[in-house]
Design an enzyme around this catalytic site. Structure first.
Site, PDB file in Angstrom:
ATOM      1  N   CYS A 139       0.827  -1.207   0.000  1.00 40.59           N
ATOM      2  CA  CYS A 139       0.000   0.000   0.000  1.00 40.59           C
ATOM      3  C   CYS A 139       0.866   1.265   0.000  1.00 40.59           C
ATOM      4  CB  CYS A 139      -0.932   0.006   1.209  1.00 40.59           C
ATOM      5  SG  CYS A 139      -0.109  -0.422   2.751  1.00 40.59           S
ATOM      6  N   THR A 169      -2.105  -0.625  12.614  1.00 44.78           N
ATOM      7  CA  THR A 169      -2.706  -1.850  12.099  1.00 44.78           C
ATOM      8  C   THR A 169      -4.040  -1.509  11.442  1.00 44.78           C
ATOM      9  OG1 THR A 169      -3.277  -4.141  12.646  1.00 44.78           O
ATOM     10  CG2 THR A 169      -3.909  -2.457  14.259  1.00 44.78           C
ATOM     11  N   HIS A 218      -2.165   5.862   6.093  1.00 43.65           N
ATOM     12  CA  HIS A 218      -0.756   6.279   6.184  1.00 43.65           C
ATOM     13  C   HIS A 218      -0.667   7.715   5.655  1.00 43.65           C
ATOM     14  CE1 HIS A 218       0.343   2.039   6.482  1.00 43.65           C
ATOM     15  NE2 HIS A 218      -0.074   1.790   5.256  1.00 43.65           N
TER      16      HIS A 218
END
Ligand code: NAD
Length: 338
Positions: A139, A169, A218
């Site tokens: 990703c 996570t 992220h």
């Protein structure tokens, strides 16, 4: 109609199975689950369920969930397997796929050496053409490759320096941390820099990754030294041509990952996913040969369209533009996102 099996139905597998199932030129023959949990129960409404081997059959029959067979049976009925098992398991599965003469896609948790090519639709679609084994990069690497590939093509890249703030996570995982700590990758570069080279070519790149207690997205802070001078507006205009990159702004309320994911929920897509990489408009800065920007990545879903495109590239079903367009249309990518 390409017949595909999805081995591993967790965060990535269930999204990839959905995305394949809504395309016109491919279909999901079945998915492989290891345990008869709530996910298996819900999945069995939509897909035929298979188990890795016969040892898992009893658990499913005891739970009243119908199983169509084992992974070996599934392979008999498919042309390709998309392996979405946990990091490292794909490597163990590779000999099985070879034995059954099946072509397979692996995910970014596997080493690059598992496959003949690593894949990102914008960066190197054609390199997977006709290949038997392909790996869709992680990703984070997908996020970097998405925004950097157009910059590389238009302005050239001398060097990239990326700081990755990583989610700890995924949303459904209550077993991992950190909960009250910040955990940097120790040593430079983090594994993301070499991974980026597998799809963007031999660019000079450094990276560091810092894990923080969030499950949503992220965030990357990227600094690029370009070969030719770029302006902020020129780069934003360039990205407008790439449907899988969107520009968001703090001015209209999207100043954090929480608000970006709230926007994704408002859009009402499958599983509230955001397949696009979101770049904050205000963060795009260019002076001379220096370009900086900050982007957010929905780690659960940005690789999903890439898996669909990787199948089309491997099986030479469509060229890059046609595949991206078909995938985007079905997933709702590229509609005006306000
Ligand atoms: P996950 O743990 O959510 O899902 C894996 C699934 O596979 C689980 O349902 C597990 O029960 C099942 N499984 C375990 N062993 C199996 C076996 N032998 N056969 C079949 N199924 C088995 O993992 P994930 O997050 O979906 O990650 C899958 C791959 O995708 C990894 O390589 C990972 O690095 C990569 N990836 C993950 C993310 C992410 O943010 N979660 C993003 C991009 C890529």
């Amino acid at each position: 109609m390409l017949k595909v099996g999805v081995n591993g139905y967790g965060t990535i597998g269930r999204r990839v199975a959905h995305a394949i199932s809504i395309q016109d030129d491919m279909k999901v023959v079945g998915i492989v689950k290891t345990r008869p949990d709530y996910i298996s129960k819900i999945a069995s409404r939509e897909f035929s369920l298979y188990v890795p081997d016969e040892s898992a059959l009893k658990n499913f029959t005891d739970s009243g969930i119908r199983v169509a067979g084992t992974l070996a049976n599934l392979m008999d009925e498919t042309e390709a397997i998309v392996d979405c098992t946990p990091e490292g398991q794909g490597e163990e599965n590779l000999p099985l796929y070879r034995k059954h003469g099946k072509r397979a896609i692996f995910q970014g948790g596997e080493e690059a050496a598992i496959a003949e090519a690593s894949f990102n639709a914008y960066a190197n679609y054609d390199e997977s053409s006709g290949k038997n084994f392909v790996r869709v990069v992680s990703c984070n690497t997908t996020g970097l490759a998405r925004t950097l590939a157009p910059v590389k093509d238009k302005f050239g890249i001398r060097r990239v320096n990326a700081t990755l703030i990583r989610r700890a996570t995924d949303q459904n995982d209550s077993s991992k941390g950190p909960i009250n700590a910040i955990e940097p990758s120790l040593g430079f570069p983090s594994h993301h820099a070499p991974d980026l080279k597998t799809v963007l070519g031999n660019i000079d790149v450094d990276s560091v990754a810092i894990k923080v207690p969030t499950t949503l997205m992220h965030v990357h802070s990227v600094e690029v030294t370009t070969k030719n001078e770029a302006s902020a507006s020129g780069v934003l205009d360039l990205w407008k041509n790439y449907s899988r990159i969107i520009a968001v702004s703090g001015k209209d309320g999207r100043k954090s990952t929480a608000q970006i994911m709230d926007m994704a929920r408002e859009l009402g897509r499958n599983r509230s996913d955001l397949y696009e990489i979101a770049v904050w408009k205000e963060s795009v800065y260019a002076a001379g040969n220096t370009l900086r920007y900050i982007q957010a990545i929905h780690q659960e879903s940005d690789v999903v369209p890439e898996n669909v495109d990787a199948l089309r590239s491997m099986f030479e079903i469509a060229d890059r533009e046609k595949s991206i367009s078909a995938t985007d249309t079905k997933l709702g990518i590229g509609k005006e996102l306000i």
